[in-house]
Write a protein that holds these residues in place. Sequence first.
Motif, PDB file in Angstrom:
ATOM      1  N   CYS A 134       0.849  -1.027  -0.009  1.00 33.72           N
ATOM      2  CA  CYS A 134       0.099   0.017   0.062  1.00 33.72           C
ATOM      3  C   CYS A 134       0.935   1.262  -0.243  1.00 33.72           C
ATOM      4  O   CYS A 134       0.566   2.279  -0.655  1.00 33.72           O
ATOM      5  N   LYS A 135       2.089   1.148   0.574  1.00 32.88           N
ATOM      6  CA  LYS A 135       3.035   2.503   0.820  1.00 32.88           C
ATOM      7  C   LYS A 135       3.278   2.639  -0.734  1.00 32.88           C
ATOM      8  O   LYS A 135       3.603   3.783  -1.124  1.00 32.88           O
ATOM      9  N   ASP A 136       3.698   1.715  -1.583  1.00 32.24           N
ATOM     10  CA  ASP A 136       4.067   1.812  -2.909  1.00 32.24           C
ATOM     11  C   ASP A 136       3.017   2.585  -3.804  1.00 32.24           C
ATOM     12  O   ASP A 136       3.195   3.460  -4.470  1.00 32.24           O
ATOM     13  N   TYR A 137       1.726   1.985  -3.585  1.00 37.25           N
ATOM     14  CA  TYR A 137       0.770   2.627  -4.082  1.00 37.25           C
ATOM     15  C   TYR A 137       0.523   3.945  -3.847  1.00 37.25           C
ATOM     16  O   TYR A 137       0.051   4.882  -4.718  1.00 37.25           O
ATOM     17  N   LEU A 138       0.482   4.235  -2.660  1.00 33.14           N
ATOM     18  CA  LEU A 138       0.397   5.702  -2.036  1.00 33.14           C
ATOM     19  C   LEU A 138       1.382   6.531  -2.700  1.00 33.14           C
ATOM     20  O   LEU A 138       1.011   7.855  -2.874  1.00 33.14           O
ATOM     21  N   ALA A 139       2.407   6.069  -2.691  1.00 29.19           N
ATOM     22  CA  ALA A 139       3.579   6.932  -3.104  1.00 29.19           C
ATOM     23  C   ALA A 139       3.337   7.090  -4.723  1.00 29.19           C
ATOM     24  O   ALA A 139       3.546   8.592  -5.126  1.00 29.19           O
ATOM     25  N   ALA A 140       2.987   6.165  -5.530  1.00 28.84           N
ATOM     26  CA  ALA A 140       2.673   6.425  -7.049  1.00 28.84           C
ATOM     27  C   ALA A 140       1.549   7.473  -7.285  1.00 28.84           C
ATOM     28  O   ALA A 140       1.427   8.112  -7.909  1.00 28.84           O
ATOM     29  N   TYR A 141       0.478   7.069  -6.350  1.00 29.74           N
ATOM     30  CA  TYR A 141      -0.919   8.003  -6.243  1.00 29.74           C
ATOM     31  C   TYR A 141      -0.417   9.510  -6.056  1.00 29.74           C
ATOM     32  O   TYR A 141      -0.713  10.284  -6.798  1.00 29.74           O
ATOM     33  N   GLY A 142       0.458   9.635  -4.806  1.00 29.67           N
ATOM     34  CA  GLY A 142       0.896  10.974  -4.790  1.00 29.67           C
ATOM     35  C   GLY A 142       1.630  11.836  -5.517  1.00 29.67           C
ATOM     36  O   GLY A 142       1.285  12.947  -5.790  1.00 29.67           O
ATOM     37  N   GLU A 143       2.443  10.991  -6.265  1.00 27.36           N
ATOM     38  CA  GLU A 143       3.333  11.459  -7.421  1.00 27.36           C
ATOM     39  C   GLU A 143       2.525  12.139  -8.466  1.00 27.36           C
ATOM     40  O   GLU A 143       2.905  12.797  -9.270  1.00 27.36           O
ATOM     41  N   ALA A 144       1.616  10.925  -8.982  1.00 27.40           N
ATOM     42  CA  ALA A 144       0.578  11.207 -10.060  1.00 27.40           C
ATOM     43  C   ALA A 144      -0.136  12.441  -9.915  1.00 27.40           C
ATOM     44  O   ALA A 144      -0.187  13.331 -10.821  1.00 27.40           O
ATOM     45  N   LEU A 145      -0.650  12.615  -8.516  1.00 22.02           N
ATOM     46  CA  LEU A 145      -1.491  13.636  -8.162  1.00 22.02           C
ATOM     47  C   LEU A 145      -0.243  14.981  -8.398  1.00 22.02           C
ATOM     48  O   LEU A 145      -0.813  16.053  -8.964  1.00 22.02           O
ATOM     49  N   ALA A 146       0.687  14.860  -7.902  1.00 17.44           N
ATOM     50  CA  ALA A 146       1.352  16.152  -7.823  1.00 17.44           C
ATOM     51  C   ALA A 146       1.914  16.659  -9.313  1.00 17.44           C
ATOM     52  O   ALA A 146       1.500  17.701  -9.531  1.00 17.44           O
TER      53      ALA A 146
END
Length: 201
Positions: A134-146
Amino acid sequence: MSRQGELFPVAALAGAPPAPSLPLWREQLLTWQSRLADHQAPLYAAAGAADPLQQGLLFPVPADPGDPLEQARRLDPLSLSPQSLSFWRWPRLAQQGAALYLVMDRPPQLPLPLLLYVGETGRADQRWKGDHDCKDYLAAYGEALARAGLEARPSIRFWSDVPAAVAPRRALEQALIRRWLPPFNKETRDRWATPFTADPD
């Protein structure tokens, strides 16, 4: 009369990097969030509400409060206190023992948070410290949003009123996953076709 755009702009032929396509990514992410919100919003509204009697049930049988599906139906994630994802670095941890944890985001353009992940643990104070998909998905999600100029507001919420035994706790976790369809759980990833990936390039 407007001029037709060039198929191969001179700047691109000269080796200049192509202009980023942020509006497309932004629209993809907003659409993805909206699809998830469309599924989850009615669940927030129904959390804790009793089912109305259905036609044909002359003598309705009350739901078993220990039934994982019934517990999942009644859980209101908003009744759980949001915490920082770095909670495990605090000197004193409020979380101890068995728990279910819900990872959520609160997009500013949506009226309700998005439930992104449901997990279970026998040691709430330890589970989030190490590696976690989940941490990996959150990092990718946050990066995509940014990259798209959007804001991520992730939090984690713990539900400690769960069975200490592993099997019933996992049954409750699965009931919540089936109900809420959080996109970062492996059971539901294909359903949401995320516009980002947690896999390394």
